[in-house]
Write a protein that holds these residues in place. Structure first.
Motif, PDB file in Angstrom:
ATOM      1  N   GLN A 249       0.831  -1.203   0.000  1.00 27.18           N
ATOM      2  CA  GLN A 249       0.000   0.000   0.000  1.00 27.18           C
ATOM      3  C   GLN A 249       0.866   1.252   0.000  1.00 27.18           C
ATOM      4  O   GLN A 249       0.548   2.243  -0.679  1.00 27.18           O
ATOM      5  CB  GLN A 249      -0.925   0.000   1.221  1.00 27.18           C
ATOM      6  CG  GLN A 249      -1.961   1.121   1.199  1.00 27.18           C
ATOM      7  CD  GLN A 249      -2.842   1.069  -0.037  1.00 27.18           C
ATOM      8  OE1 GLN A 249      -3.444   0.036  -0.338  1.00 27.18           O
ATOM      9  NE2 GLN A 249      -2.915   2.173  -0.775  1.00 27.18           N
ATOM     10  N   GLN A 250       1.970   1.214   0.739  1.00 24.58           N
ATOM     11  CA  GLN A 250       2.886   2.356   0.737  1.00 24.58           C
ATOM     12  C   GLN A 250       3.475   2.582  -0.649  1.00 24.58           C
ATOM     13  O   GLN A 250       3.659   3.729  -1.076  1.00 24.58           O
ATOM     14  CB  GLN A 250       4.000   2.126   1.757  1.00 24.58           C
ATOM     15  CG  GLN A 250       3.545   2.203   3.207  1.00 24.58           C
ATOM     16  CD  GLN A 250       4.672   1.901   4.180  1.00 24.58           C
ATOM     17  OE1 GLN A 250       5.705   2.561   4.165  1.00 24.58           O
ATOM     18  NE2 GLN A 250       4.483   0.891   5.013  1.00 24.58           N
ATOM     19  N   MET A 251       3.779   1.497  -1.358  1.00 24.25           N
ATOM     20  CA  MET A 251       4.296   1.622  -2.720  1.00 24.25           C
ATOM     21  C   MET A 251       3.275   2.322  -3.612  1.00 24.25           C
ATOM     22  O   MET A 251       3.606   3.264  -4.350  1.00 24.25           O
ATOM     23  CB  MET A 251       4.643   0.235  -3.282  1.00 24.25           C
ATOM     24  CG  MET A 251       5.815  -0.438  -2.602  1.00 24.25           C
ATOM     25  SD  MET A 251       6.072  -2.161  -3.121  1.00 24.25           S
ATOM     26  CE  MET A 251       6.851  -1.912  -4.720  1.00 24.25           C
ATOM     27  N   LYS A 252       2.037   1.886  -3.532  1.00 24.84           N
ATOM     28  CA  LYS A 252       0.987   2.490  -4.360  1.00 24.84           C
ATOM     29  C   LYS A 252       0.780   3.956  -3.996  1.00 24.84           C
ATOM     30  O   LYS A 252       0.629   4.812  -4.874  1.00 24.84           O
ATOM     31  CB  LYS A 252      -0.314   1.703  -4.192  1.00 24.84           C
ATOM     32  CG  LYS A 252      -0.254   0.279  -4.734  1.00 24.84           C
ATOM     33  CD  LYS A 252      -1.533  -0.489  -4.421  1.00 24.84           C
ATOM     34  CE  LYS A 252      -1.450  -1.922  -4.906  1.00 24.84           C
ATOM     35  NZ  LYS A 252      -2.662  -2.714  -4.548  1.00 24.84           N
ATOM     36  N   ASP A 253       0.790   4.251  -2.695  1.00 23.19           N
ATOM     37  CA  ASP A 253       0.594   5.631  -2.245  1.00 23.19           C
ATOM     38  C   ASP A 253       1.723   6.542  -2.727  1.00 23.19           C
ATOM     39  O   ASP A 253       1.526   7.753  -2.902  1.00 23.19           O
ATOM     40  CB  ASP A 253       0.511   5.687  -0.719  1.00 23.19           C
ATOM     41  CG  ASP A 253      -0.754   5.035  -0.175  1.00 23.19           C
ATOM     42  OD1 ASP A 253      -1.699   4.819  -0.961  1.00 23.19           O
ATOM     43  OD2 ASP A 253      -0.784   4.727   1.034  1.00 23.19           O
ATOM     44  N   ALA A 254       2.909   5.962  -2.938  1.00 18.06           N
ATOM     45  CA  ALA A 254       4.068   6.742  -3.381  1.00 18.06           C
ATOM     46  C   ALA A 254       4.105   6.922  -4.896  1.00 18.06           C
ATOM     47  O   ALA A 254       5.035   7.537  -5.424  1.00 18.06           O
ATOM     48  CB  ALA A 254       5.351   6.071  -2.907  1.00 18.06           C
ATOM     49  N   GLY A 255       3.113   6.375  -5.597  1.00 15.12           N
ATOM     50  CA  GLY A 255       3.066   6.529  -7.047  1.00 15.12           C
ATOM     51  C   GLY A 255       3.753   5.424  -7.813  1.00 15.12           C
ATOM     52  O   GLY A 255       3.986   5.551  -9.025  1.00 15.12           O
ATOM     53  N   ILE A 256       4.082   4.320  -7.136  1.00 19.01           N
ATOM     54  CA  ILE A 256       4.693   3.166  -7.796  1.00 19.01           C
ATOM     55  C   ILE A 256       3.564   2.280  -8.314  1.00 19.01           C
ATOM     56  O   ILE A 256       2.735   1.803  -7.535  1.00 19.01           O
ATOM     57  CB  ILE A 256       5.593   2.386  -6.819  1.00 19.01           C
ATOM     58  CG1 ILE A 256       6.714   3.293  -6.309  1.00 19.01           C
ATOM     59  CG2 ILE A 256       6.158   1.135  -7.483  1.00 19.01           C
ATOM     60  CD1 ILE A 256       7.495   2.722  -5.137  1.00 19.01           C
ATOM     61  N   SER A 257       3.511   2.077  -9.614  1.00 21.06           N
ATOM     62  CA  SER A 257       2.427   1.280 -10.188  1.00 21.06           C
ATOM     63  C   SER A 257       2.739  -0.203 -10.048  1.00 21.06           C
ATOM     64  O   SER A 257       3.885  -0.632 -10.187  1.00 21.06           O
ATOM     65  CB  SER A 257       2.214   1.629 -11.661  1.00 21.06           C
ATOM     66  OG  SER A 257       3.326   1.221 -12.443  1.00 21.06           O
TER      67      SER A 257
END
Length: 325
Positions: free
Chosen positions: A313-321
Motif C-alpha cells: 500500500q505504501q508503494m501504491k501511495d508513493a506513485g509506484i504502479s
C-alpha cells in the motif's frame, strides 16, 4: 524501536545519489528529525544540507577508525556506502543504536553482524538491507505467491533503463563480468554466471545476468521455491515507453500450481516513475517505518520486519504502479 521517537539520523554517504535520496525521503516523512549527512568530503553536502533544513554535515572515513561524535546521539545510523571494516556497524551495535546498511548483500557480509549482535545483545534492530532496491521485491513476491498452492520457481528481474542516471551505471556494469551469483536450481544452491533470456512488457527480449544479493535466500524462505534467481537487465522501461521518462521496473515471474492443482505461471511488474535512486530510498524508508512499529531487536532481515500488505500500500501511495501481466 517501538515507542522510540526518531529525533536524529546519521547517514554515511548521505550526499551521494542514493544517500541524498534517502535523506530526502526521511525529511519528507519525519520533518522533525535532525539529519547528519556524513562522508569523506562533507563540503559536497552543503547544498543538500541547506535544502533539507535542520541538517548538518560531518566527516567520516569508513576506511579509518573514527566515528564522529554526532553519531553517538542518533537513534538510527544508515550506511548508504560500503563499510568494509564494519566501522559503523560495530559502533551502532556496541552503543545500542539502530542500524541499516544498504550494501551488505551476502551471507559473508552478515556473519560479522551475527557475531557482534550475539556478543553485545543490542535491544535495537540491526538490519543488513542489501536487497535489490532495499527489499522492494519482497512485497511483490508475497502478493503474487498468495495466488499459488505451491510455488516451484521464482524469477526476479530488475530492469534498468540507460536513460536513468543509475540505470546507465548498471548498464555499464553489465558490460563487465559479474561475480557468480548464488541461485537455487532444482533445490540446490549453486553459483551461476550464465545469462537468462527475459521477455519484457513490450515483447522485447533481453539477456539478464544473475546478481548476488539477499533476495534469493529471502524468497526461498518466503515461498519454498526450489528454483530462484535474480537478474539485472538493461532495456526500455515502461516509463520511457509510456511517458518518455525512465522508470525502474521490477519483474516477478512465478510458476507453480494453483488451488486446483493445475500448473500456472504468473507475472507482476512494479514500475517507479521516479527512478532507481528513489526506489532504493523508498525501500529504506519502508523498512524504517517497519522498525519503528516493531518490538523485534538484534539482527533482523527485511522479510522478518516488513508488513507485506502494508508495504504494498505504501508503494501504491508513493506513485509506484503495480500491475499483473
Amino acid at each position: 524501536m517501538k515507542n522510540i521517537k526518531l529525533e536524529k539520523v546519521f547517514i554515511a554517504g548521505g550526499y551521494g545519489m542514493i544517500g541524498s535520496a534517502i535523506a530526502c525521503q526521511i525529511r519528507e516523512h519525519f520533518p522533525a528529525a535532525e539529519l547528519i549527512i556524513a562522508g569523506r568530503n562533507p563540503e559536497k553536502s552543503t547544498k543538500l544540507v541547506e535544502q533539507l533544513g535542520f541538517a548538518s554535515s560531518a566527516f567520516i572515513d569508513l576506511a579509518g577508525t573514527e566515528v564522529p561524535e554526532q553519531a553517538a546521539h542518533a537513534q538510527l545510523i544508515i550506511a548508504a556506502v560500503p563499510d568494509p571494516k564494519n566501522l559503523l556497524a560495530e559502533f551502532a551495535i556496541r552503543n545500542n543504536i539502530a542500524f541499516i546498511n544498504i550494501t551488505q548483500a551476502s551471507g559473508d557480509d552478515i556473519l560479522p553482524l551475527l557475531n557482534l549482535t550475539q556478543r553485545y545483545q543490542p535491544t535495537q534492530p540491526v538490519v543488513p538491507l542489501g536487497y535489490y532496491e532495499a527489499s522492494m521485491f519482497l512485497p511483490l513476491v508475497a502478493l503474487l505467491a498468495a495466488d499459488f498452492r505451491a510455488v516451484d520457481s521464482v524469477n526476479l528481474s530488475a530492469l534498468h533503463d540507460p536513460a536513468d542516471p543509475l540505470g546507465e551505471l548498471s548498464t555499464s556494469e553489465l558490460g563487465n563480468e559479474l561475480a557468480p551469483a548464488l541461485i537455487r536450481q532444482s533445490g540446490n544452491w549453486e553459483r551461476c554466471s550464465a545469462p537468462r533470456e527475459i521477455t519484457l512488457h513490450n515483447g522485447e527480449r533481453v539477456q539478464g545476468m544473475p546478481f548476488n544479493i539477499l533476495d534469493t535466500t529471502a524468497v526461498a524462505a518466503m515461498t519454498g521455491a526450489t528454483s530462484i534467481r535474480l537478474d539485472i537487465v538493461s532495456g526500455t522501461s515502461t516509463g520511457m515507453q509510456q511517458r518518455g521518462t525512465p522508470s525502474i521496473d521490477l519483474y516477478v515471474d512465478i510458476a507453480g500450481t494453483d488451488s486446483a492443482g493445475a500448473p500456472v505461471e504468473k507475472r507482476i511488474i512494479a514500475s517507479n516513475p521516479f527512478g532507481q535512486a528513489h526506489m532504493t530510498a523508498f525501500g529504506v524508508l519502508t523498512v524504517i517505518k517497519a522498525m519503528l512499529k516493531s518490538d523485534k531487536c538484534g539482527l533482523l532481515t527485511a522479510e522478518a520486519l516488513l508488513d507485506m500488505p502494508g508495504a504494498l500500500q505504501q508503494m501504491k501511495d508513493a506513485g509506484i504502479s503495480i500491475s499483473r501481466d
